[in-house]
Write a protein that holds these residues in place. Sequence first.
Motif, short mmCIF file in Angstrom:
data_model
loop_
_atom_site.label_atom_id
_atom_site.label_comp_id
_atom_site.label_asym_id
_atom_site.label_seq_id
_atom_site.Cartn_x
_atom_site.Cartn_y
_atom_site.Cartn_z
N PHE A 441 96.44 67.04 -33.90
CA PHE A 441 95.81 66.25 -32.86
C PHE A 441 95.63 64.81 -33.34
O PHE A 441 95.53 64.55 -34.53
CB PHE A 441 94.44 66.85 -32.49
N ASN A 442 95.57 63.89 -32.38
CA ASN A 442 95.39 62.48 -32.72
C ASN A 442 93.92 62.23 -33.08
O ASN A 442 93.16 61.60 -32.36
CB ASN A 442 95.81 61.59 -31.54
N ASP A 443 93.54 62.74 -34.23
CA ASP A 443 92.16 62.69 -34.71
C ASP A 443 92.20 62.52 -36.22
O ASP A 443 93.28 62.37 -36.80
CB ASP A 443 91.42 63.98 -34.30
N SER A 444 91.06 62.56 -36.87
CA SER A 444 91.03 62.40 -38.33
C SER A 444 91.59 63.64 -39.02
O SER A 444 91.63 64.74 -38.44
CB SER A 444 89.60 62.14 -38.80
N ILE A 445 91.99 63.45 -40.28
CA ILE A 445 92.46 64.58 -41.09
C ILE A 445 91.36 65.64 -41.17
O ILE A 445 91.62 66.84 -41.03
CB ILE A 445 92.87 64.11 -42.49
N PHE A 446 90.14 65.18 -41.39
CA PHE A 446 89.00 66.09 -41.55
C PHE A 446 88.82 66.97 -40.32
O PHE A 446 88.68 68.19 -40.42
CB PHE A 446 87.73 65.28 -41.81
N GLU A 447 88.85 66.35 -39.12
CA GLU A 447 88.63 67.12 -37.89
C GLU A 447 89.83 68.00 -37.57
O GLU A 447 89.68 69.07 -36.97
CB GLU A 447 88.32 66.18 -36.73
N ASN A 448 91.04 67.58 -37.96
CA ASN A 448 92.20 68.44 -37.77
C ASN A 448 92.09 69.71 -38.60
O ASN A 448 92.52 70.78 -38.17
CB ASN A 448 93.49 67.68 -38.13
N ILE A 449 91.52 69.59 -39.78
CA ILE A 449 91.33 70.77 -40.63
C ILE A 449 90.19 71.63 -40.08
O ILE A 449 90.31 72.86 -39.99
CB ILE A 449 91.05 70.35 -42.09
N ARG A 450 89.10 70.99 -39.65
CA ARG A 450 87.97 71.74 -39.10
C ARG A 450 88.36 72.52 -37.85
O ARG A 450 87.69 73.48 -37.48
CB ARG A 450 86.81 70.78 -38.79
N TYR A 451 89.46 72.13 -37.20
CA TYR A 451 89.91 72.82 -36.00
C TYR A 451 90.16 74.30 -36.27
O TYR A 451 90.10 75.13 -35.36
CB TYR A 451 91.19 72.15 -35.48
N GLY A 452 90.46 74.64 -37.53
CA GLY A 452 90.65 76.05 -37.87
C GLY A 452 89.41 76.89 -37.66
O GLY A 452 89.49 78.10 -37.42
N SER A 456 82.52 75.49 -38.81
CA SER A 456 82.40 75.42 -40.26
C SER A 456 81.64 74.17 -40.69
O SER A 456 81.61 73.15 -39.99
CB SER A 456 83.79 75.43 -40.91
N SER A 457 81.03 74.25 -41.86
CA SER A 457 80.28 73.11 -42.41
C SER A 457 81.23 72.13 -43.09
O SER A 457 82.39 72.45 -43.37
CB SER A 457 79.25 73.62 -43.42
N ASP A 458 80.72 70.93 -43.37
CA ASP A 458 81.53 69.93 -44.07
C ASP A 458 81.96 70.44 -45.44
O ASP A 458 83.09 70.18 -45.88
CB ASP A 458 80.74 68.63 -44.22
#
Length: 596
Positions: A441-452, A456-458
């Motif tokens: 997605f056209n979002d940050s790397i962090f949020e693309n990973i959190r998509y899983g 989930s927490s940081d």
Amino acid sequence: MRHGNFDSNTEGTANWRIISHLWPYLAESKSRVLLALACLILAKGALLTIPFLLKHLVDMMDGQTMAQTGATLVLGLVLAYGAARFSNVFFGELRDTIFGRVTERAMHRIGLKVFRHVHALDLDFHLNRRTGGLARDIERGTTGISFLMRFFVFNIAPTIFEIAMVVGILLWGYGPSFAVITLASIIAYGVFSLRATEWRTRFVREMNEADSASNTRAIDSLMNFETVKYFTNENFEADRYDVELTRWELARRKNRLSLFGLNGGQALIIAVAQTSMIGLAAFQVRAGEITAGDFILINQFMLQLFMPLGFLGFVFREIKGSLANIENLFDLLAEKPLITEQPDAKPLQVKRGGILFSKVNFSYREDRSILHEVDLAIEPGQKVAVVGTSGAGKSTLVKLLFRFYDPAGGRVLIDGQDISGVSLSSLREAIGVVPQDTVLFNDSIFENIRYGNPDSSDAEVMEAIELAHLGEFIRQLPQGHATVVGERGLKLSGGEKQRVSIARTILKRPPIMVFDEATSSLDSKSEQAILAALSEISRDHTSLVIAHRLSTIVDADKIAVLNLGRIVEQGTHLELLEKDGVYAGLWAAQQQQRQQ
């Protein structure tokens, strides 16, 4: 359309059955609708009193009558006229404000319903969709619904009511002549508007199709920007877009010319009717049959009647256009997915994670079979790899396991449960997939990973980043894990996108893991590091690995070799080499390539 439709009309007429599907959204806000209707009645009542107030004011302007009339009465009539004008506007605005909430809620509900429905449709639909055209259809459809609900309730019915009142007043107060002219002109106007609007609906539909096609062409070209550049096809793309824009321009021209014909005909009918009414009234004033005030009243009624009637023509045209616009939206809602849950579907219970493909047959098209009598057992906790040449059917096994498709024959079971009988959400929650082609997605790397795992927490996301060997790469970026990856992840390399995908699946931590060419975009060093990480996180998990590079699956508990849709060999890496069959031939070919 493919799986079902909403009785789409192909002969140029609008589908009026659509209106019946909007009533439930009106019924949800019954009190607001009733309050808006009360405001409508007050606004129309104020409008109908204006001609009478003008008549009395004009009649009092006669010299003798004016001398006998008290100033208080004149002032009262003037103030009443002002109050009627203000009430008409005020209650009309209040009506729109109150009903606005109803239309906004309906647009919200229908928009969300369409969004959920599109996501519920099967993979086959999405492989054949046109993203740009689909987006335009949804946008025009929701806008058309708002217009349809507002004007159908507050313009057509009130205008018909006003016509009946005016004809009745003219018949009662001034005889049949004025009433007959009014009624005849309204009938002529209505019949002409209906037929002409039905005729031009085809041009509205052509214009919408051309608009969707040009938008689809533009989005498709821009989404494949790099490919266009690789082949220096900018002019080719511009020419193709120009063809679609030319088609759109011609469709708009036809629509505009047909609108000119419709407006011209309506204006002629109104002009003839008003001229006849004013002429008749003028001769009656001259003959002393009616007063100057009556002349003003009749003229005012004609103006008040033909203004909404003219607007009714516009509303009717727009409603027909809206019906044409939202037809595709409701056709979309009528689409039926091929893959559905059984009414009594229960959640999948994963206790150990064993997978069984039992005599599975499958084909995407009737004339080309992909899988033939495939038998493959994956014991709980095992890592099983499937290898073979391109087109052998390896990735199809993943799609069947994830139930993007159902097998034409045979069954797929998890812990003894046929996946066709369990709920889709529970099945897909139990499987984590690292696909060959990663789309972000056209979002940050962090949020693309959190998509899983959005909950989930940081700290859990950071752990997944380290396990996927992304930490060092992220630390080198100026914005770190807040770096935006661009549309479809175009700002990252293939290997970087693949590692983001792996981190995303690590975060999901499902009992069953599927790797579809998961390391195909990685260099040798990154591949080995990630293979070690995958081996670690796959421990005690059942894993299905689709592999092209045989060196990545030498540690698999079992390797199945697919050839032309059939499993021709099964065993460990060493066992298959000893057989000196298909697998041994593939291994030898790849080893030779590496040495070169």
